[in-house]
Design a protein around this motif. Structure first.
Motif, PDB file in Angstrom:
ATOM      1  N   THR A   1       0.813  -1.221   0.000  1.00 50.70           N
ATOM      2  CA  THR A   1       0.000   0.000   0.000  1.00 50.70           C
ATOM      3  C   THR A   1       0.851   1.277   0.000  1.00 50.70           C
ATOM      4  OG1 THR A   1      -0.111  -0.120   2.424  1.00 50.70           O
ATOM      5  CG2 THR A   1      -1.919  -1.124   1.179  1.00 50.70           C
ATOM      6  N   THR A   2       2.174   1.153   0.018  1.00 47.39           N
ATOM      7  CA  THR A   2       3.044   2.323   0.103  1.00 47.39           C
ATOM      8  C   THR A   2       3.015   3.124  -1.201  1.00 47.39           C
ATOM      9  OG1 THR A   2       4.521   1.140   1.612  1.00 47.39           O
ATOM     10  CG2 THR A   2       5.383   3.124   0.578  1.00 47.39           C
ATOM     11  N   LYS A   3       2.929   4.437  -1.065  1.00 47.97           N
ATOM     12  CA  LYS A   3       2.976   5.347  -2.204  1.00 47.97           C
ATOM     13  C   LYS A   3       4.274   6.149  -2.156  1.00 47.97           C
ATOM     14  CE  LYS A   3      -1.110   4.065  -3.503  1.00 47.97           C
ATOM     15  NZ  LYS A   3      -1.244   3.151  -4.666  1.00 47.97           N
ATOM     16  N   ALA A   4       4.775   6.501  -3.346  1.00 46.87           N
ATOM     17  CA  ALA A   4       6.027   7.247  -3.415  1.00 46.87           C
ATOM     18  C   ALA A   4       5.948   8.564  -2.663  1.00 46.87           C
ATOM     19  CB  ALA A   4       6.394   7.487  -4.876  1.00 46.87           C
ATOM     20  N   GLN A   5       4.784   9.206  -2.693  1.00 47.33           N
ATOM     21  CA  GLN A   5       4.613  10.490  -2.020  1.00 47.33           C
ATOM     22  C   GLN A   5       4.947  10.404  -0.534  1.00 47.33           C
ATOM     23  OE1 GLN A   5       3.960  13.500  -3.266  1.00 47.33           O
ATOM     24  NE2 GLN A   5       3.969  14.448  -1.235  1.00 47.33           N
TER      25      GLN A   5
ATOM     26  N   ASP B   1       7.703   6.717  -9.984  1.00 44.26           N
ATOM     27  CA  ASP B   1       7.316   7.932  -9.272  1.00 44.26           C
ATOM     28  C   ASP B   1       8.463   8.522  -8.465  1.00 44.26           C
ATOM     29  OD1 ASP B   1       4.788   7.706 -10.304  1.00 44.26           O
ATOM     30  OD2 ASP B   1       3.935   6.749  -8.528  1.00 44.26           O
ATOM     31  N   LEU B   2       9.552   7.772  -8.306  1.00 45.58           N
ATOM     32  CA  LEU B   2      10.709   8.264  -7.557  1.00 45.58           C
ATOM     33  C   LEU B   2      11.892   8.614  -8.457  1.00 45.58           C
ATOM     34  CD1 LEU B   2      10.819   5.834  -4.473  1.00 45.58           C
ATOM     35  CD2 LEU B   2      10.131   8.231  -4.487  1.00 45.58           C
ATOM     36  N   LEU B   3      11.706   8.516  -9.775  1.00 47.19           N
ATOM     37  CA  LEU B   3      12.828   8.713 -10.699  1.00 47.19           C
ATOM     38  C   LEU B   3      13.475  10.077 -10.517  1.00 47.19           C
ATOM     39  CD1 LEU B   3      11.568   7.157 -14.061  1.00 47.19           C
ATOM     40  CD2 LEU B   3      13.242   6.235 -12.468  1.00 47.19           C
TER      41      LEU B   3
END
Length: 278
Positions: A62-66, A127-129
């Motif tokens: 459930t982890t999001k990059a934000q 999303d972390l690039l």
């Protein structure tokens, strides 16, 4: 920086070279390998050997990059506004820095561990690039631009549950941790149990590798499970002869075999071996 084996962690030469190369190139070190081969432990030992903080970001499905950047608690701000709190006039009171923010603003260059990145959604690495490449990000609520004071040493682990995007892989230095051979495993065991008898260790390793070689085994026992098994053998004072004389499942098999299919497979093979001997 030259990372190598420590008093509590044995590292292969190839892995030490990979760590040093990633630090030199200032790229994230992407580690893959079987679960239990010491990927997470490497980041811990690297931080300890350098005497720097370790920031661990444990990734879940459930982890999001934000969340690695920051989280804005709009619910708390709404509640405080209803209660007439003066806090609501400063939106930064509701901004919670994530692990990347903490790593970027740390006074001392830290080791940032992004653990088990393959558990997240397939878009998570993409999303972390920008953040991992440029080492900066924008906080929209406050207008701040958070830029790394110094590039953290980034270690990313993966158990190969999902393929990672090519664009993400290009930005990493990759290393696959091969499963240790008997000699390396012996060195690892002696770090944990320096007084273990040589004959017991040799016999236990033979049993361990025999189990790993079994066809159709659903889950091969790992290094960490070997360490647990040996601890039980030592506590229960089980000697090498008892291991050799075992006609079915090995003593304390629950430390090595983690599902019923594998237990049944070992029992079946042991039964067939006894029939051939009789």
């Amino acid at each position: 920086m030259q990372f190598s084996s420590t008093s509590s962690y044995i590292v292969a030469d190839e892995l030490a070279l990979a760590v040093n190369a990633a630090v030199t190139l200032e790229k994230p070190l992407l580690l893959k390998g079987e679960p239990g081969t010491g990927k997470t432990k490497l980041a811990e030992e690297l931080a300890a050997s350098l005497g720097v903080p370790l920031l661990r970001w444990q990734i879940k499905s459930t982890t999001k990059a934000q969340q690695g950047l920051y989280e804005y608690d709009a619910v708390s701000r709404l509640r405080d506004s209803q209660l007439g709190s003066d806090k609501v006039h400063d939106i930064s009171n509701y901004i919670k820095p994530g692990k990347l923010w903490q790593a970027f603003t740390a006074a001392q260059r830290p080791v940032l561990l992004i653990d088990e990145i393959d558990k997240a959604d397939i878009e998570f690495p993409n999303d972390l690039l920008h953040e991992l490449d440029q080492m900066e990000f924008h906080v929209y609520e406050t207008g701040e631009q958070i830029t790394a004071q110094q590039r953290p040493i980034v270690v990313i682990t993966s158990n190969n549950e999902k393929e990672l995007p090519d664009a993400f892989l290009r930005r990493c230095f990759f290393h696959y941790i091969n499963f240790p051979d008997a000699a390396t495993l012996s060195d690892i065991v002696r770090v944990h149990y320096p007084d273990i008898q040589r004959e017991l260790l040799q016999t236990a390793l033979e049993v361990f590798f025999d189990v790993r070689k079994l066809p159709n085994l659903k889950k091969k026992p790992s290094t960490s499970e070997l360490i647990d098994w040996l601890k039980l053998l030592l506590v229960e004072d089980i000697g090498p002869q008892q291991l050799r004389d075992s006609k079915g499942l090995m003593p304390m098999f629950g430390a090595l075999l983690k599902n019923e299919q594998d237990v049944q497979l070992v029992e079946k093979l042991a039964f067939m071996a006894r029939r051939r001997e009789s």
